[in-house]
Design a protein around this motif. Structure first.
Motif, PDB file in Angstrom:
ATOM      1  N   GLY A  55     -41.365-119.633  16.583  1.00 12.83           N
ATOM      2  CA  GLY A  55     -41.551-121.079  16.796  1.00 12.83           C
ATOM      3  C   GLY A  55     -40.335-121.907  16.442  1.00 12.83           C
ATOM      4  N   MET A  56     -39.169-121.413  16.802  1.00 12.73           N
ATOM      5  CA  MET A  56     -37.953-122.097  16.395  1.00 12.73           C
ATOM      6  C   MET A  56     -37.629-123.248  17.342  1.00 12.73           C
ATOM      7  SD  MET A  56     -34.340-122.044  16.839  1.00 12.73           S
ATOM      8  CE  MET A  56     -33.739-120.418  17.181  1.00 12.73           C
ATOM      9  N   LYS A  57     -37.158-124.339  16.741  1.00 12.84           N
ATOM     10  CA  LYS A  57     -36.766-125.509  17.512  1.00 12.84           C
ATOM     11  C   LYS A  57     -35.413-125.946  16.973  1.00 12.84           C
ATOM     12  CE  LYS A  57     -38.424-130.122  18.595  1.00 12.84           C
ATOM     13  NZ  LYS A  57     -39.569-130.957  18.766  1.00 12.84           N
ATOM     14  N   ALA A  58     -34.492-126.262  17.865  1.00 12.00           N
ATOM     15  CA  ALA A  58     -33.173-126.677  17.387  1.00 12.00           C
ATOM     16  C   ALA A  58     -32.559-127.649  18.365  1.00 12.00           C
ATOM     17  CB  ALA A  58     -32.251-125.476  17.217  1.00 12.00           C
ATOM     18  N   GLY A  59     -31.608-128.434  17.893  1.00 13.40           N
ATOM     19  CA  GLY A  59     -30.947-129.399  18.753  1.00 13.40           C
ATOM     20  C   GLY A  59     -29.915-130.167  17.974  1.00 13.40           C
ATOM     21  N   TYR A  60     -29.446-131.238  18.577  1.00 11.64           N
ATOM     22  CA  TYR A  60     -28.369-131.993  17.954  1.00 11.64           C
ATOM     23  C   TYR A  60     -28.773-133.453  17.738  1.00 11.64           C
ATOM     24  CZ  TYR A  60     -25.744-127.905  19.250  1.00 11.64           C
ATOM     25  OH  TYR A  60     -25.316-126.618  19.368  1.00 11.64           O
ATOM     26  N   GLY A  61     -28.191-134.070  16.727  1.00 11.49           N
ATOM     27  CA  GLY A  61     -28.422-135.484  16.469  1.00 11.49           C
ATOM     28  C   GLY A  61     -29.777-135.719  15.826  1.00 11.49           C
ATOM     29  N   LYS A  62     -29.785-136.474  14.759  1.00  9.03           N
ATOM     30  CA  LYS A  62     -31.053-136.785  14.092  1.00  9.03           C
ATOM     31  C   LYS A  62     -31.389-138.244  14.327  1.00  9.03           C
ATOM     32  CE  LYS A  62     -32.912-133.548  11.233  1.00  9.03           C
ATOM     33  NZ  LYS A  62     -32.012-132.615  10.562  1.00  9.03           N
ATOM     34  N   ALA A  63     -32.572-138.504  14.857  1.00 14.44           N
ATOM     35  CA  ALA A  63     -33.004-139.891  15.014  1.00 14.44           C
ATOM     36  C   ALA A  63     -33.525-140.401  13.661  1.00 14.44           C
ATOM     37  CB  ALA A  63     -34.084-139.973  16.082  1.00 14.44           C
ATOM     38  N   ARG A  64     -33.852-141.702  13.598  1.00 14.21           N
ATOM     39  CA  ARG A  64     -34.315-142.302  12.338  1.00 14.21           C
ATOM     40  C   ARG A  64     -35.526-141.583  11.756  1.00 14.21           C
ATOM     41  NH1 ARG A  64     -32.775-147.981  12.730  1.00 14.21           N
ATOM     42  NH2 ARG A  64     -30.614-147.853  12.120  1.00 14.21           N
ATOM     43  N   ASP A  65     -36.462-141.237  12.653  1.00 20.34           N
ATOM     44  CA  ASP A  65     -37.703-140.655  12.152  1.00 20.34           C
ATOM     45  C   ASP A  65     -37.568-139.166  11.863  1.00 20.34           C
ATOM     46  OD1 ASP A  65     -37.361-139.877  14.697  1.00 20.34           O
ATOM     47  OD2 ASP A  65     -39.380-140.339  15.410  1.00 20.34           O
ATOM     48  N   GLY A  66     -36.346-138.654  11.917  1.00 22.18           N
ATOM     49  CA  GLY A  66     -36.138-137.253  11.568  1.00 22.18           C
ATOM     50  C   GLY A  66     -36.278-136.303  12.739  1.00 22.18           C
ATOM     51  N   SER A  67     -36.686-136.812  13.899  1.00 27.34           N
ATOM     52  CA  SER A  67     -36.791-135.918  15.054  1.00 27.34           C
ATOM     53  C   SER A  67     -35.412-135.757  15.692  1.00 27.34           C
ATOM     54  CB  SER A  67     -37.779-136.493  16.068  1.00 27.34           C
ATOM     55  OG  SER A  67     -37.255-137.698  16.576  1.00 27.34           O
ATOM     56  N   THR A 109     -26.527-121.963  21.663  1.00 27.50           N
ATOM     57  CA  THR A 109     -27.141-122.635  20.525  1.00 27.50           C
ATOM     58  C   THR A 109     -28.019-121.658  19.747  1.00 27.50           C
ATOM     59  OG1 THR A 109     -27.138-124.672  21.783  1.00 27.50           O
ATOM     60  CG2 THR A 109     -28.538-124.619  19.847  1.00 27.50           C
ATOM     61  N   LEU A 110     -28.705-120.782  20.462  1.00 23.64           N
ATOM     62  CA  LEU A 110     -29.545-119.786  19.799  1.00 23.64           C
ATOM     63  C   LEU A 110     -28.686-118.899  18.885  1.00 23.64           C
ATOM     64  CD1 LEU A 110     -32.245-118.451  19.407  1.00 23.64           C
ATOM     65  CD2 LEU A 110     -31.928-117.204  21.531  1.00 23.64           C
ATOM     66  N   ALA A 111     -27.528-118.471  19.391  1.00 22.68           N
ATOM     67  CA  ALA A 111     -26.634-117.648  18.575  1.00 22.68           C
ATOM     68  C   ALA A 111     -26.160-118.434  17.360  1.00 22.68           C
ATOM     69  CB  ALA A 111     -25.442-117.194  19.406  1.00 22.68           C
ATOM     70  N   ARG A 112     -25.876-119.708  17.558  1.00 25.97           N
ATOM     71  CA  ARG A 112     -25.396-120.529  16.443  1.00 25.97           C
ATOM     72  C   ARG A 112     -26.459-120.692  15.368  1.00 25.97           C
ATOM     73  NH1 ARG A 112     -20.873-123.732  17.569  1.00 25.97           N
ATOM     74  NH2 ARG A 112     -21.611-125.341  16.178  1.00 25.97           N
ATOM     75  N   VAL A 113     -27.711-120.779  15.798  1.00 27.53           N
ATOM     76  CA  VAL A 113     -28.787-120.903  14.817  1.00 27.53           C
ATOM     77  C   VAL A 113     -28.923-119.602  14.022  1.00 27.53           C
ATOM     78  CG1 VAL A 113     -31.266-121.179  14.496  1.00 27.53           C
ATOM     79  CG2 VAL A 113     -30.055-122.653  16.100  1.00 27.53           C
ATOM     80  N   ILE A 114     -28.882-118.475  14.721  1.00 20.76           N
ATOM     81  CA  ILE A 114     -29.019-117.195  14.018  1.00 20.76           C
ATOM     82  C   ILE A 114     -27.870-117.006  13.031  1.00 20.76           C
ATOM     83  CG2 ILE A 114     -29.123-114.686  14.294  1.00 20.76           C
ATOM     84  CD1 ILE A 114     -30.317-115.162  17.069  1.00 20.76           C
ATOM     85  N   ALA A 115     -26.648-117.385  13.464  1.00 22.40           N
ATOM     86  CA  ALA A 115     -25.488-117.204  12.597  1.00 22.40           C
ATOM     87  C   ALA A 115     -25.451-118.218  11.455  1.00 22.40           C
ATOM     88  CB  ALA A 115     -24.209-117.319  13.422  1.00 22.40           C
ATOM     89  N   GLY A 116     -26.277-119.247  11.525  1.00 23.87           N
ATOM     90  CA  GLY A 116     -26.316-120.218  10.444  1.00 23.87           C
ATOM     91  C   GLY A 116     -25.405-121.408  10.667  1.00 23.87           C
ATOM     92  N   MET A 117     -24.785-121.492  11.856  1.00 20.12           N
ATOM     93  CA  MET A 117     -23.877-122.607  12.096  1.00 20.12           C
ATOM     94  C   MET A 117     -24.636-123.890  12.406  1.00 20.12           C
ATOM     95  SD  MET A 117     -21.570-120.163  14.353  1.00 20.12           S
ATOM     96  CE  MET A 117     -20.365-121.200  15.104  1.00 20.12           C
ATOM     97  N   LEU A 118     -25.875-123.748  12.857  1.00 24.47           N
ATOM     98  CA  LEU A 118     -26.682-124.924  13.164  1.00 24.47           C
ATOM     99  C   LEU A 118     -28.074-124.702  12.562  1.00 24.47           C
ATOM    100  CD1 LEU A 118     -26.884-127.567  14.982  1.00 24.47           C
ATOM    101  CD2 LEU A 118     -28.030-126.081  16.606  1.00 24.47           C
ATOM    102  N   PRO A 119     -28.421-125.456  11.528  1.00 23.53           N
ATOM    103  CA  PRO A 119     -29.751-125.259  10.940  1.00 23.53           C
ATOM    104  C   PRO A 119     -30.834-125.666  11.936  1.00 23.53           C
ATOM    105  CG  PRO A 119     -28.315-126.520   9.487  1.00 23.53           C
ATOM    106  CD  PRO A 119     -27.623-126.429  10.804  1.00 23.53           C
ATOM    107  N   PRO A 120     -31.871-124.863  12.116  1.00 22.23           N
ATOM    108  CA  PRO A 120     -32.926-125.210  13.067  1.00 22.23           C
ATOM    109  C   PRO A 120     -33.751-126.390  12.548  1.00 22.23           C
ATOM    110  CG  PRO A 120     -33.510-123.221  11.879  1.00 22.23           C
ATOM    111  CD  PRO A 120     -32.109-123.572  11.457  1.00 22.23           C
ATOM    112  N   ALA A 121     -34.367-127.121  13.477  1.00 20.87           N
ATOM    113  CA  ALA A 121     -35.193-128.256  13.084  1.00 20.87           C
ATOM    114  C   ALA A 121     -36.588-127.788  12.675  1.00 20.87           C
ATOM    115  CB  ALA A 121     -35.295-129.247  14.237  1.00 20.87           C
ATOM    116  N   ALA A 122     -37.023-126.655  13.237  1.00 19.06           N
ATOM    117  CA  ALA A 122     -38.310-126.086  12.849  1.00 19.06           C
ATOM    118  C   ALA A 122     -38.232-124.587  13.027  1.00 19.06           C
ATOM    119  CB  ALA A 122     -39.426-126.668  13.717  1.00 19.06           C
TER     120      ALA A 122
END
Lengths: 293, 603
Positions: free
Chosen positions: B284-296, B327-340
């Motif tokens: 159930g991994m979710k990842a992306g860029y930029g954080k809005a005010r409400d954290g999404s 992006t998936l590779a970056r999440v696994i490698a730890g370069m981009l923390p997943p959002a969920a």
């Protein structure tokens, strides 16, 4: 993809002479002229004192503003001192001050820039705004104020030059470092778990040395002109010592006679700055050495 | 007006160090009849672009023509003066470059750029030129031909831009058009449309064309004659069918082999699934860029990704550019923390960010980047690059370090003498080997390969794939292999996952991907890979490609491009994930029989 047909350069003998010869051949004509001028002036700055026929402060000539002669190759100055000896010692001041001033500015600027680029965020913001503040102060006025407050001394001139040219160097270095910082190999180092200092000195710095060297050359020229200007106003190197700028100033009255005493230091400043500029322009500008083709 | 092009004994040389000329093109001759398409094919560095450019009387800085004749129509190109050359270029000979995105001025409207040459050379009035451009847009199958010209280059897709560039080239009714790798930078689904448009436009206008490419399968669709180049020499030349069916030269045969990765020996499949504890598990991994005010997330790149890899297996992740593979590779490698969601490695949850991971956790997962040119520090020697992970993770020094570096060089089949060479002096394939060896140096459990072969020539890429397969058996490695090239993935991977716009549309074992039914998107991907036979382009199913309006949240992301969509169902309900009989699971409303029926009838 770039085909590396320069591979066969590897096969050539790698002794110093061959390297120098290849470097010479790769320079354009103007680059060669620049290189000769730069080597000439560096030689004068280092060994000038030993070649000096008279003491630069001794009154040795029979008259002031003598023309060129066998005993005084560049004539005499407004007090009857030997112009050649004065120029030889003046070069040491000018080149020495400019070299160390520019070195201080470039080294500090580059280091701050690298640290800011790698750290990002608040630290980058703080350092960059500090540098912007420095840029906003008019440089000549700043130098005049410093000299007026603390009095002219060699360390102060050095420091003034360094502070004035630090922000420019920082800006260029930061622009380069920010680009390099986003390269994949820096990313790889970060994923490996490397510390900031390793990334700065092993991954980023070696790839920006070429442009920073070119920038250093430019700053050197700026400092020469700044110090010559200050000395011309009487706020630079103080008598009896004199750099090239002071020599021009003190021999101003010889201008009507077209005395070599004023021409020689002026030509010295001109050839030194033009030489450095020509050399820099001829250097490969690219940071990763790919610019050769 | 079509012309015959005649090139005889062309020689081009580079000025080397010390003034010694280095031959780039050695004695190349060929001729093209009126209205024919000649393909120049070869690897990078074979001189194919240099030849193509010399047809316009142009050589890159540092190169010069040292012999031969080039005849375009009745003009001797090499004898022309610079103002005559200017008249030749654009009017008689036109050029379509590889990267249209870099060739368009971003701040000028498309129409103004397309008609610029025609108007400035006063060939016709603005109105006539615009009408002609719109006609060209139509014949190149561009959408909204009437209004397309009012847009700016960034407002159209890469494939459209490439066709607009062809329109620009065809504006002056040139006698000869040079296409320089025009589809290399495009996704396969886009490539197919662009190729179709080019072929139709070339046929319709009867222009003579030179098509430069490294891809034999693409060339098979469009060329009448093929010239195979290597190291600036002609290896083989002849009619298309002769080259494709009875290649004489060994080199042509190796090119053919490299173009068909699936025909090569597959590594024997690893141990049966489900027998070992998974090495990597994501739920159930979710990842992306930029954080809005409400954290999404401002831009969600990956949504609801599940994956499991067992030790010793290779997972392939495929999708078009922008599908979120990297992006998936970056999440696994730890370069981009997943959002969920979490990344579980050997059963334990990995900290999301790099800083929180221990040195040993970092060592166990290594990432190999796509572009070895940027992934390896050009200022370091091969030895330094390989030594660093050894020093960093294992603290090796002196003799032990040298020994291990030599072992690594041996693993990637490079001589130990290459340790002293600067990385920037290595070829693309060598750099990619070093790139791989650096990851191996850490003795990782899992290697993430991000498009490791896409920047390489097909022959070199095939060698790298073979090497990776061998190493996998020698060292019992686990791979995640990210690629846009489904045939490469099928050749080297045990499991495959298909990503579309950040969602996992299909996943399963590699063998199961050999026959229909597929998810409609997988089907589109597979049918868009050019095949090495003539007529493929005409038979292939037309699929809509490119960026289109995204459907509402929750609905199938592939909806706007899907040819099998069911109105009333697909556009109202989120698609369910269901299993196929061979173990794959797909995210689609259609069930297995209806997918099979739809896909088999067209194959």
């Amino acid at each position: 993809m770039r085909k590396s047909y320069s591979l066969d350069a590897e096969a050539l003998p790698q002794d110093g002479l061959a390297v120098a010869e290849r470097a010479w051949k790769s320079l354009s004509i103007s680059g060669r002229v620049g290189l000769v001028l730069v080597i000439f002036w560096l030689f004068i700055a280092v060994f000038g004192a030993f070649l000096s026929p008279y003491s630069p402060s001794a009154f040795v000539a029979d008259d002031v503003f003598l023309p060129m002669s066998a005993t005084h190759w560049l004539g005499s100055d407004y007090l009857g001192r030997d112009t050649l000896s004065r120029v030889l010692s003046g070069t040491r001041y000018t080149v020495g001050l400019a070299f160390f001033g520019a070195l201080l500015a470039s080294a500090t600027g580059t280091f701050l820039a690298l640290y800011a680029a790698v750290s990002q965020g608040v630290l980058d913001e703080v350092i960059s705004r500090l540098m912007d503040t420095l840029i906003s102060i008019p440089s000549k006025i700043f130098a005049l104020v410093l000299v007026a407050v603390f009095g002219a001394s060699l360390p102060l001139l050095l420091l003034t030059a360094a502070i004035i040219y630090l922000p420019g160097s920082y800006r260029i270095a930061r622009a380069l470092a920010v680009n390099l910082n986003s390269m994949d190999y820096v990313e790889v180092a970060r994923v490996r778990g490397e510390r900031k200092l390793y990334i700065v000195f092993h991954e980023i710095l070696p790839n920006m040395l070429n442009p920073m060297m070119a920038d250093f050359g430019l700053r050197f020229v700026f400092v020469v002109l700044l110090l010559s200007g200050m000395s011309f106003l009487g706020l630079g190197v103080q008598p009896p010592a004199a750099d090239l700028g002071s020599l021009v100033r003190e021999n101003m009255s010889g201008l009507q006679d077209i005395a070599p005493a004023i021409l020689a230091p002026a030509i010295a400043i001109a050839t030194l700055t033009i030489g450095v500029n020509l050399l820099i322009d001829a250097l490969p500008q690219s940071g990763n050495g790919k610019g050769g083709h | 007006m079509a012309v015959t092009v005649n090139v005889s004994h062309l020689k081009v040389a580079a000025r080397g160090e010390g003034g010694m000329p280095i031959p780039i093109i050695r004695d190349v001759s060929f001729s093209i009849k009126k209205g024919e398409v000649l393909a120049l094919i070869g690897e990078s560095g074979s001189g194919k672009s240099t030849i193509a450019l010399s047809l316009m009387g142009y050589t890159r800085p540092g190169l010069e023509v040292v012999g031969g004749r080039i005849q375009v129509g009745d003009q001797d190109v090499l004898a022309l003066k610079s103002d005559e050359l200017r008249a030749l270029r654009g009017k008689t000979v036109a050029y379509v470059a590889q990267s249209a995105a870099a060739s368009f001025n971003p701040v000028v409207r498309i129409m103004d750029q397309v008609i610029e040459t025609a108007v400035t050379t006063q060939m016709c009035t603005r109105a006539v030129a615009e009408a002609k451009a719109i006609g060209l847009f139509k014949s190149l199958a561009l959408p909204n031909p009437e209004t397309l010209g009012h847009r700016y280059p960034h407002e159209v897709s890469g494939g459209q831009l490439q066709r607009l560039m062809a329109a620009m080239a065809l504006m002056a009714d040139p006698a000869l058009v040079i296409f320089d790798e025009p589809t290399t930078a495009l996704d396969v689904t886009t490539q197919i449309e662009v190729l179709r448009a080019f072929k139709a436009a070339v046929k319709e206008r009867g222009v003579t064309a030179v098509y430069v490419s490294h891809d034999l399968a693409v060339v098979a669709q469009i060329a009448d004659q093929i010239v195979v180049l290597q190291h600036g020499e002609v290896r083989e030349a002849g009619q298309r069918d002769q080259i494709l069916h009875e290649p004489d030269a060994d080199y042509t045969q190796s090119l053919m082999q490299a173009a068909q990765p699936e025909k090569r020996v597959r590594p024997s499949p690893a141990k049966a699934l489900g027998t070992m504890a998974p090495i990597l598990q994501i739920k159930g991994m979710k990842a992306g860029y930029g954080k809005a005010r409400d954290g999404s997330l401002q831009k969600t790149v990956l949504d609801n990704i599940d994956l499991t890899i067992e030790p010793g297996r290779a997972l392939g992740i495929i999708g078009e550019s922008g599908s979120g593979k990297s992006t998936l590779a970056r999440v696994i490698a730890g370069m981009l923390p997943p959002a969920a969601g979490q990344v579980c490695f050997h059963g334990e949850v990995l900290p999301p960010s790099l800083r929180a991971r221990s040195r040993d956790q970092l060592r166990r997962i290594q990432i190999v980047f796509q572009n070895a040119d940027t992934a390896i520090n050009p200022a370091q020697t091969v030895g330094e690059v390989l030594a660093r992970p050894l020093q960093f993770y294992y603290g090796l020094k002196g003799q032990a370090l040298t020994k291990r570096v030599n072992e690594l060089l041996d693993l990637i089949r490079m001589p130990s003498s290459s340790a002293d060479r600067l990385c920037r002096k290595m070829s693309g394939g060598q750099k990619q080997r070093v790139n791989l060896a650096r990851a191996l140096a850490a003795k990782p459990d899992l290697i993430l390969c991000d498009e490791v072969t896409s920047a390489l020539d097909s022959v070199v890429a095939a060698a790298i794939l073979d090497l990776m397969a061998e190493l996998r058996h020698e060292l019992n490695l686990t791979y995640v292999f990210i690629s846009h090239d489904i045939s490469a993935v099928r050749a080297v991977c045990d499991d495959i996952m298909v990503l579309y716009a950040g969602t996992q549309v299909e996943a399963g074992q590699s063998q199961a991907f050999k026959s229909a039914p597929y998810h409609p998107y997988t089907d589109l991907l597979i049918s868009s890979v050019p095949q090495l036979r003539r007529g493929w382009l005409e038979e292939a199913r037309p699929g809509s490609s490119g960026a289109q309006a995204q459907p509402e949240d929750g609905l199938c992301r592939f909806l706007p491009r899907c040819s099998l969509k069911i109105p009333g169902l697909c556009d109202t309900m989120p698609a369910p994930r269901h299993a196929l009989s061979d173990g794959r699971n797909i995210l689609c409303h259609l069930d297995e029989p209806s997918l099979r029926a739809a896909q088999l009838e067209t194959v």
